[in-house]
Design a protein around this motif. Structure first.
Motif, PDB file in Angstrom:
ATOM      1  N   MET B   1       0.839  -1.180   0.000  1.00  0.00           N
ATOM      2  CA  MET B   1       0.000   0.000   0.000  1.00  0.00           C
ATOM      3  C   MET B   1       0.887   1.248   0.000  1.00  0.00           C
ATOM      4  O   MET B   1       1.799   1.351   0.811  1.00  0.00           O
ATOM      5  N   SER B   2       0.655   2.132  -0.904  1.00  0.00           N
ATOM      6  CA  SER B   2       1.414   3.374  -0.966  1.00  0.00           C
ATOM      7  C   SER B   2       0.504   4.556  -0.653  1.00  0.00           C
ATOM      8  O   SER B   2      -0.710   4.471  -0.818  1.00  0.00           O
ATOM      9  N   PHE B   3       1.090   5.639  -0.238  1.00  0.00           N
ATOM     10  CA  PHE B   3       0.299   6.784   0.193  1.00  0.00           C
ATOM     11  C   PHE B   3       0.796   8.060  -0.457  1.00  0.00           C
ATOM     12  O   PHE B   3       1.997   8.242  -0.656  1.00  0.00           O
ATOM     13  N   THR B   4      -0.140   8.927  -0.747  1.00  0.00           N
ATOM     14  CA  THR B   4       0.215  10.275  -1.176  1.00  0.00           C
ATOM     15  C   THR B   4      -0.586  11.243  -0.319  1.00  0.00           C
ATOM     16  O   THR B   4      -1.677  10.928   0.150  1.00  0.00           O
ATOM     17  N   GLY B   5      -0.056  12.422  -0.136  1.00  0.00           N
ATOM     18  CA  GLY B   5      -0.725  13.379   0.724  1.00  0.00           C
ATOM     19  C   GLY B   5      -0.662  12.933   2.177  1.00  0.00           C
ATOM     20  O   GLY B   5       0.134  12.067   2.548  1.00  0.00           O
ATOM     21  N   ILE B   6      -1.497  13.514   2.983  1.00  0.00           N
ATOM     22  CA  ILE B   6      -1.551  13.150   4.401  1.00  0.00           C
ATOM     23  C   ILE B   6      -2.686  12.158   4.589  1.00  0.00           C
ATOM     24  O   ILE B   6      -3.822  12.407   4.186  1.00  0.00           O
ATOM     25  N   THR B   7      -2.378  11.025   5.171  1.00  0.00           N
ATOM     26  CA  THR B   7      -3.353   9.950   5.315  1.00  0.00           C
ATOM     27  C   THR B   7      -3.457   9.547   6.776  1.00  0.00           C
ATOM     28  O   THR B   7      -2.442   9.365   7.451  1.00  0.00           O
ATOM     29  N   SER B   8      -4.682   9.398   7.240  1.00  0.00           N
ATOM     30  CA  SER B   8      -4.896   8.923   8.610  1.00  0.00           C
ATOM     31  C   SER B   8      -5.269   7.450   8.574  1.00  0.00           C
ATOM     32  O   SER B   8      -6.206   7.056   7.880  1.00  0.00           O
ATOM     33  N   LEU B   9      -4.533   6.676   9.316  1.00  0.00           N
ATOM     34  CA  LEU B   9      -4.828   5.253   9.448  1.00  0.00           C
ATOM     35  C   LEU B   9      -5.398   5.025  10.843  1.00  0.00           C
ATOM     36  O   LEU B   9      -4.754   5.341  11.844  1.00  0.00           O
ATOM     37  N   VAL B  10      -6.602   4.508  10.883  1.00  0.00           N
ATOM     38  CA  VAL B  10      -7.277   4.321  12.172  1.00  0.00           C
ATOM     39  C   VAL B  10      -7.460   2.830  12.413  1.00  0.00           C
ATOM     40  O   VAL B  10      -8.124   2.156  11.629  1.00  0.00           O
ATOM     41  N   ALA B  11      -6.861   2.346  13.467  1.00  0.00           N
ATOM     42  CA  ALA B  11      -7.005   0.931  13.819  1.00  0.00           C
ATOM     43  C   ALA B  11      -7.927   0.821  15.023  1.00  0.00           C
ATOM     44  O   ALA B  11      -7.876   1.632  15.943  1.00  0.00           O
ATOM     45  N   ALA B  12      -8.777  -0.180  14.994  1.00  0.00           N
ATOM     46  CA  ALA B  12      -9.675  -0.428  16.120  1.00  0.00           C
ATOM     47  C   ALA B  12      -9.471  -1.850  16.613  1.00  0.00           C
ATOM     48  O   ALA B  12      -9.347  -2.771  15.805  1.00  0.00           O
ATOM     49  N   LYS B  13      -9.426  -2.004  17.890  1.00  0.00           N
ATOM     50  CA  LYS B  13      -9.344  -3.353  18.452  1.00  0.00           C
ATOM     51  C   LYS B  13     -10.745  -3.760  18.916  1.00  0.00           C
ATOM     52  O   LYS B  13     -11.351  -3.098  19.755  1.00  0.00           O
ATOM     53  N   GLN B  14     -11.235  -4.843  18.335  1.00  0.00           N
ATOM     54  CA  GLN B  14     -12.546  -5.334  18.735  1.00  0.00           C
ATOM     55  C   GLN B  14     -12.470  -5.961  20.111  1.00  0.00           C
ATOM     56  O   GLN B  14     -11.473  -6.596  20.469  1.00  0.00           O
ATOM     57  N   ARG B  15     -13.514  -5.770  20.865  1.00  0.00           N
ATOM     58  CA  ARG B  15     -13.544  -6.313  22.221  1.00  0.00           C
ATOM     59  C   ARG B  15     -13.652  -7.832  22.187  1.00  0.00           C
ATOM     60  O   ARG B  15     -14.393  -8.397  21.385  1.00  0.00           O
ATOM     61  N   ASN B  16     -12.910  -8.475  23.052  1.00  0.00           N
ATOM     62  CA  ASN B  16     -13.025  -9.913  23.229  1.00  0.00           C
ATOM     63  C   ASN B  16     -14.138 -10.159  24.234  1.00  0.00           C
ATOM     64  O   ASN B  16     -13.914 -10.219  25.439  1.00  0.00           O
ATOM     65  N   GLU B  17     -15.352 -10.275  23.724  1.00  0.00           N
ATOM     66  CA  GLU B  17     -16.510 -10.328  24.617  1.00  0.00           C
ATOM     67  C   GLU B  17     -16.575 -11.635  25.392  1.00  0.00           C
ATOM     68  O   GLU B  17     -17.137 -11.675  26.485  1.00  0.00           O
ATOM     69  N   ALA B  18     -16.021 -12.683  24.839  1.00  0.00           N
ATOM     70  CA  ALA B  18     -16.010 -13.952  25.563  1.00  0.00           C
ATOM     71  C   ALA B  18     -15.176 -13.843  26.825  1.00  0.00           C
ATOM     72  O   ALA B  18     -15.462 -14.465  27.848  1.00  0.00           O
ATOM     73  N   GLN B  19     -14.159 -13.032  26.773  1.00  0.00           N
ATOM     74  CA  GLN B  19     -13.264 -12.897  27.926  1.00  0.00           C
ATOM     75  C   GLN B  19     -13.638 -11.702  28.805  1.00  0.00           C
ATOM     76  O   GLN B  19     -13.603 -11.799  30.029  1.00  0.00           O
ATOM     77  N   ASP B  20     -13.980 -10.596  28.181  1.00  0.00           N
ATOM     78  CA  ASP B  20     -14.140  -9.351  28.935  1.00  0.00           C
ATOM     79  C   ASP B  20     -15.586  -8.901  29.076  1.00  0.00           C
ATOM     80  O   ASP B  20     -15.846  -7.839  29.625  1.00  0.00           O
ATOM     81  N   GLY B  21     -16.521  -9.697  28.567  1.00  0.00           N
ATOM     82  CA  GLY B  21     -17.917  -9.313  28.682  1.00  0.00           C
ATOM     83  C   GLY B  21     -18.362  -8.409  27.556  1.00  0.00           C
ATOM     84  O   GLY B  21     -17.533  -7.862  26.822  1.00  0.00           O
ATOM     85  N   ASN B  22     -19.673  -8.245  27.447  1.00  0.00           N
ATOM     86  CA  ASN B  22     -20.156  -7.390  26.374  1.00  0.00           C
ATOM     87  C   ASN B  22     -20.056  -5.937  26.799  1.00  0.00           C
ATOM     88  O   ASN B  22     -19.524  -5.616  27.855  1.00  0.00           O
ATOM     89  N   CYS B  23     -20.569  -5.055  25.955  1.00  0.00           N
ATOM     90  CA  CYS B  23     -20.380  -3.633  26.248  1.00  0.00           C
ATOM     91  C   CYS B  23     -21.700  -2.953  26.565  1.00  0.00           C
ATOM     92  O   CYS B  23     -21.961  -1.849  26.119  1.00  0.00           O
ATOM     93  N   GLY B  24     -22.531  -3.609  27.325  1.00  0.00           N
ATOM     94  CA  GLY B  24     -23.652  -2.920  27.934  1.00  0.00           C
ATOM     95  C   GLY B  24     -25.012  -3.159  27.327  1.00  0.00           C
ATOM     96  O   GLY B  24     -26.015  -2.856  27.964  1.00  0.00           O
ATOM     97  N   ALA B  25     -25.093  -3.668  26.143  1.00  0.00           N
ATOM     98  CA  ALA B  25     -26.404  -3.863  25.518  1.00  0.00           C
ATOM     99  C   ALA B  25     -26.350  -5.050  24.568  1.00  0.00           C
ATOM    100  O   ALA B  25     -25.404  -5.186  23.798  1.00  0.00           O
ATOM    101  N   ASN B  26     -27.385  -5.853  24.634  1.00  0.00           N
ATOM    102  CA  ASN B  26     -27.413  -7.015  23.751  1.00  0.00           C
ATOM    103  C   ASN B  26     -27.491  -6.610  22.283  1.00  0.00           C
ATOM    104  O   ASN B  26     -27.064  -7.362  21.409  1.00  0.00           O
ATOM    105  N   ALA B  27     -28.019  -5.413  22.044  1.00  0.00           N
ATOM    106  CA  ALA B  27     -28.207  -4.974  20.659  1.00  0.00           C
ATOM    107  C   ALA B  27     -26.885  -4.799  19.930  1.00  0.00           C
ATOM    108  O   ALA B  27     -26.859  -4.791  18.696  1.00  0.00           O
ATOM    109  N   ILE B  28     -25.803  -4.636  20.667  1.00  0.00           N
ATOM    110  CA  ILE B  28     -24.513  -4.414  20.002  1.00  0.00           C
ATOM    111  C   ILE B  28     -23.533  -5.549  20.333  1.00  0.00           C
ATOM    112  O   ILE B  28     -22.321  -5.361  20.241  1.00  0.00           O
TER     113      ILE B  28
END
Lengths: 140, 162
Positions: B1-28
């Motif tokens: 992957m090559s880049f030109t200009g200014i590029t923002s790379l955003v990484a997200a770590k998904q929650r490990n719900e089996a280990q750490d529980g869900n995040c407050g609502a069954n809907a998500i």
């Protein structure tokens, strides 16, 4: 000097003789701390750990990035807020950027830490009398 | 992957719900994020190697590189009615917002909405999963930054050793 003091002095001597790091080694990596745009940090990997500070959250988040500039080191550094930037080392563009995020398996989660603390406390206490034969099921 | 200009790379770590529980609502369930990390690809090395520069916005193609010297921070109100914090507290504020984004819900037609108005996309190891909790954190942190208990220099760089 006690025996413990001798051992400590010996260890310190070993570190002071063999643990020297060259200026070149210090200056590598994106955490070199340079504020000189003419001589910025160089590197090809980033490691970012985000501590789980909210109550009930057990696992820290770890982000690892790998990148290079045409196969070599890229310029890199940190903004004032601590986030990283990377830039090409001329000539060429930053390329072949690879990203992956992982859980840091070497660091126990908080629940694991608590259980491991109990485990090792029990093991240390009981180990004097009855060595435990099972290996720690929780430690990596 | 090559880049030109200014590029923002955003990484997200998904929650490990089996280990750490869900995040407050069954809907998500299965949609939760734990934290974000942003890396910005630049054309060239920034002035002062970026140490007095604010990370550019992650969204949009117009990314401005703003330095502290571009801002008159002395115009910020400094109130002795507000409670400041210590170096650790400032560092927690930095980390809390450095690894957060505010992304709103997406709609996946015809399956329906995703993330329940952005709730799943909050950084769950740093924020309360509900909007009011995040708003409370924002207000508390903003008030701490507007307190006269801490000086401007202290607030600018709570974590850097220089």
């Amino acid at each position: 000097m006690t025996m413990r003091g001798f051992v400590l002095a010996g260890l310190l001597a070993m570190v002071s003789v063999g643990g020297e790091v060259s200026a070149e080694e210090v200056a590598t990596g994106c955490d070199c701390g340079s504020t000189d745009a003419a001589a910025p940090c160089t590197g090809n990997a980033l490691y970012v750990r985000v501590d789980a500070t909210r109550r009930g959250s057990h696992s820290d988040a770890v982000f690892e990035w790998e990148f290079n500039a045409n196969g070599g080191l890229a310029y890199c550094g940190q903004f004032a807020n601590g986030d990283y930037w990377i830039a090409p080392r001329p000539p060429g563009k930053v390329s072949k950027l690879r990203l992956y995020t992982v859980m840091d398996r070497s660091a126990p989660t908080r629940i694991q830490s608590w259980k491991a603390w109990v485990y090792w406390t029990v093991r240390i206490i009981t180990g004097i009398i009855v060595p435990m034969k099972t290996s720690c099921p929780l430690c990596p | 992957m090559s880049f030109t200009g200014i590029t923002s790379l955003v990484a997200a770590k998904q929650r490990n719900e089996a280990q750490d529980g869900n995040c407050g609502a069954n809907a998500i369930r299965g949609e939760c994020v734990d934290a974000y990390n942003v890396v910005t690809v630049l054309n060239e090395v920034p002035p002062n190697a970026g140490r007095d520069m604010i990370r550019p916005n992650i969204s949009g193609s117009d990314k401005k590189l703003i330095r502290f010297c571009d801002l008159d921070l002395s115009r910020l109100p400094q109130s002795d009615l507000l409670r400041g914090t210590d170096a650790d507290g400032l560092e927690r504020i930095r980390q809390r917002w450095s690894h957060s984004t505010e992304v709103f819900s997406m709609r996946n037609y015809p399956a329906g909405s995703f993330s329940e108005a952005g709730r799943a996309y909050r950084a769950h190891i740093l924020h309360h999963d509900y909007g009011s909790g995040m708003a409370q954190a924002f207000n508390n942190d903003l008030f701490a930054l507007l307190s006269s208990d801490n000086g401007i220099e202290e607030k600018k760089r709570p974590w850097l050793p220089w």
